[in-house]
Write an enzyme that holds these catalytic residues in place. Structure first.
Site, PDB file in Angstrom:
ATOM      1  N   ASP A   1      -3.683   3.161  14.387  1.00  0.00           N
ATOM      2  CA  ASP A   1      -2.892   3.720  13.297  1.00  0.00           C
ATOM      3  C   ASP A   1      -3.429   5.106  12.985  1.00  0.00           C
ATOM      4  O   ASP A   1      -4.229   5.662  13.744  1.00  0.00           O
ATOM      5  CB  ASP A   1      -2.877   2.804  12.065  1.00  0.00           C
ATOM      6  CG  ASP A   1      -4.237   2.685  11.382  1.00  0.00           C
ATOM      7  OD1 ASP A   1      -5.198   3.374  11.797  1.00  0.00           O
ATOM      8  OD2 ASP A   1      -4.344   1.912  10.418  1.00  0.00           O
TER       9      ASP A   1
ATOM     10  N   ARG B   1       0.846  -1.199   0.000  1.00  0.00           N
ATOM     11  CA  ARG B   1       0.000   0.000   0.000  1.00  0.00           C
ATOM     12  C   ARG B   1       0.882   1.251   0.000  1.00  0.00           C
ATOM     13  O   ARG B   1       1.523   1.564   0.993  1.00  0.00           O
ATOM     14  CB  ARG B   1      -0.930   0.020   1.217  1.00  0.00           C
ATOM     15  CG  ARG B   1      -1.810   1.280   1.262  1.00  0.00           C
ATOM     16  CD  ARG B   1      -2.994   1.166   2.198  1.00  0.00           C
ATOM     17  NE  ARG B   1      -2.632   1.168   3.609  1.00  0.00           N
ATOM     18  CZ  ARG B   1      -3.520   1.261   4.603  1.00  0.00           C
ATOM     19  NH1 ARG B   1      -4.824   1.347   4.332  1.00  0.00           N
ATOM     20  NH2 ARG B   1      -3.131   1.240   5.860  1.00  0.00           N
TER      21      ARG B   1
END
Length: 568
Positions: free
Chosen positions: A468, A182
């Site tokens: 996160d 990603r």
């Protein structure tokens, strides 16, 4: 925040002992390292520069379109289905079939591109490991370049790690997960690499360096002739997916591989994108590997999209789960759309962490994971995400009995009833209450996450959850929303409203609590005070910044002068 050349980043003492060999128009301002130089070869940088020069105007236009959409929503408009693309939504078309190497994706593990993490994730028993340059990584120069080195070694099968503290060696098993990567979102720059005098687009650096060095070995060793494979974050409109499709086509052409070799799963993690799912798949149809429910960022995007709507105050973040009508509608429509187009519909993240010191609490947490995943597989998802290897067994306990020997549910669960899901279903305000504990938790988590991010950690275990950037964004945006509209904390029965004075007191008290939890030495030596300043400024700003990390990025960039170049 203007991240163009007008911003003066800190410059490290120099000059460096050596410098990178760069093509014309490219300037590398990151610290020189011999191993990094193998990644930042002249030819690899030329490849990145070609991508940047061809697509930068398209990226800038897409970012301007985001600003226009934001202005509309701030003026009272609501996102919805685009009437001009009705033919695409109603058309009878399919994406390319999933590559055999990744037909079965029933459990995927995610994490940053750190060396030990990569080895453990690839060995975890998951079908896929998504190596993350985005929300789980603090994008310092060291993290980004070491990440590229680590991924190169992983694709080559040579990656290893020695942990001195435990005197333990880590290496790959014979059977490993398939690797997806990603890159960062379109909005993030890479200030350590200048192309024609401007910071490079972060995702083109991440994609370009990884693809250039690994496409051939990946196709041979992992992809069975396909690949590399990617996850694409933060997309808001199909025009942004079209840019990625054009990037993939250009990369394939330069590499001399077949069109459609590269495959990518798009995270549906912004509210505007849920109305564009068919259009996103259509733009990527030869390169699509389906869609994913990026549910934490999706909640953040709901708050951000309705930042000027006082009738859209969201309850405590712990109450906004998949049982909420707008979240369930989002998941169901994603499954229907993906299966109608012949691609994977991936479920959301299980952010729990095994609780080692409390077996009863751990058993309860694992049961919640299993129930959530049972809901996903029965709804028709083809796979799901885990933040920790310890979650893979309970996830497989949910998925395996319901999928049997089939690699996925693309053709077996079609969910035609979801075709009637409306704009109102997707926009319904989540139900619940706002509490003082919700305000405190947002503040405590946001500051601690940001402190770790500034120190170089982008995936942070806090209170038995893996936090996160997405969860930190919920905390920050929700605090901002409650402050802007003086929201009443209606769940406490006291009628208290969120004011700047109340928030200042909460920040002070939560900083005291953080200091007690982490200890005075760590509190003093790490970035808690700087994080508190940034987080508080973001929560109390007149306008909601688009991304917490875009502002914080300026605090981790350190540019190094080229040999013989005077300091700025």
């Amino acid at each position: 925040m203007d991240l163009g050349t007008s911003y003066q980043y800190p410059v490290a003492p120099g000059p460096e002992a050596d410098g990178y060999e760069v093509p014309q128009g490219v300037d590398v301002r990151g610290r020189y390292d011999h191993e990094f130089a193998k990644i930042l070869s002249k030819d690899a940088l030329q490849f990145v520069a070609e991508l940047q020069r061809e697509f930068k105007s398209h990226v800038k236009y897409a970012m301007e379109c985001r600003k226009e959409a934001k202005a509309k929503y701030n003026s009272g408009a609501l996102p919805g289905f685009d009437p001009t693309t009705k033919k695409i939504r109603e058309g009878d078309w399919c994406c390319a079939a999933p590559p055999p190497a990744v037909a079965d994706r029933r459990v995927e593990i995610t994490g940053p591109v750190e060396r030990k993490m990569i080895i453990n994730a690839l060995n975890s028993g998951a079908k896929v490991f998504m190596a993350d340059f985005e929300d789980a990584l603090s994008p310092s120069w060291e993290n980004l370049m070491k990440g590229q080195v680590n991924l190169r070694d992983a694709v080559n099968g040579t990656i290893s790690f020695h942990e001195k503290a435990r005197n333990k060696d880590y290496k790959l098993n014979d059977q490993i997960a398939k690797l997806f990567v990603r890159p960062r979102g379109w909005h993030l720059p890479e200030a350590h690499i200048l192309i024609d005098g401007e910071p490079a687009t972060g995702c083109l650096v991440d994609f370009g360096l990884y693809f250039y060095h690994n496409f051939a070995n990946f196709r041979e060793k992992q992809g069975d002739g396909f690949g590399p494979f990617f996850y694409l974050p933060k997309i808001e409109h199909s025009r942004e997916a079209k840019i990625w499709n054009n990037v993939f086509e250009k990369a394939e052409k330069i590499a001399g591989i077949e069109n459609g070799s590269i495959r990518a799963t798009v995270l549906i993690e912004t509210l505007p994108a849920v109305f564009q799912m068919n259009e996103i798949l259509y733009e990527l149809r030869d390169h699509s590997a389906g869609l994913n429910c990026g549910r934490w960022d999706y909640i953040f995007s709901y708050i951000k999209t309705f930042q000027s709507h006082p009738d859209r105050l969201v309850p405590d973040r712990v109450q906004v789960g998949m049982s909420q009508h707008f979240m369930r509608s989002y998941s169901d429509l994603l499954i229907y759309t993906c299966h109608r187009r012949g691609v994977h519909a991936m479920g959301g993240m299980a952010a729990q962490i095994p609780i080692r010191d409390n077996p009863q609490a751990n058993e309860k947490a694992m049961e919640l994971v299993k129930m959530d995943k049972l809901r996903e597989v029965k709804a028709g998802h083809d796979g799901t995400w885990a933040a920790h290897p310890g979650l893979i067994p309970p996830i497989l306990e949910a998925f395996n009995p319901n999928m049997g020997n089939a690699p996925n549910q693309i053709w077996s669960i079609t969910r035609p009833e979801a075709s009637s899901i409306s704009e109102e279903d997707l926009l319904q305000l989540p139900r619940g209450v706002r509490t003082m504990e919700g305000l405190r938790l947002n503040t405590r988590v946001g500051i601690q996450y940001l402190a770790a991010w500034l120190t170089g950690s982008g995936a942070v275990p806090l209170y038995n959850l893996m936090e996160d950037a997405a969860t930190a964004e919920i905390s920050r945006a929700q605090n901002w929303q409650w402050l802007k509209f003086r929201a009443e904390l209606d769940g406490d029965g006291l009628g208290v409203k969120v004011t700047p004075e109340l928030f200042a007191r909460v920040v002070e008290e939560e900083m005291d609590r953080i200091q007690k939890e982490v200890g005075s030495d760590k509190f003093k030596s790490e970035n808690y005070k700087e994080a508190c300043t940034i987080f508080t400024r973001q929560c109390t700003a007149t306008e909601l910044d688009d991304f917490l990390t875009l502002d914080a990025y300026n605090h981790i960039v350190i540019q190094h002068p080229k040999p013989g170049m005077p300091r700025l």
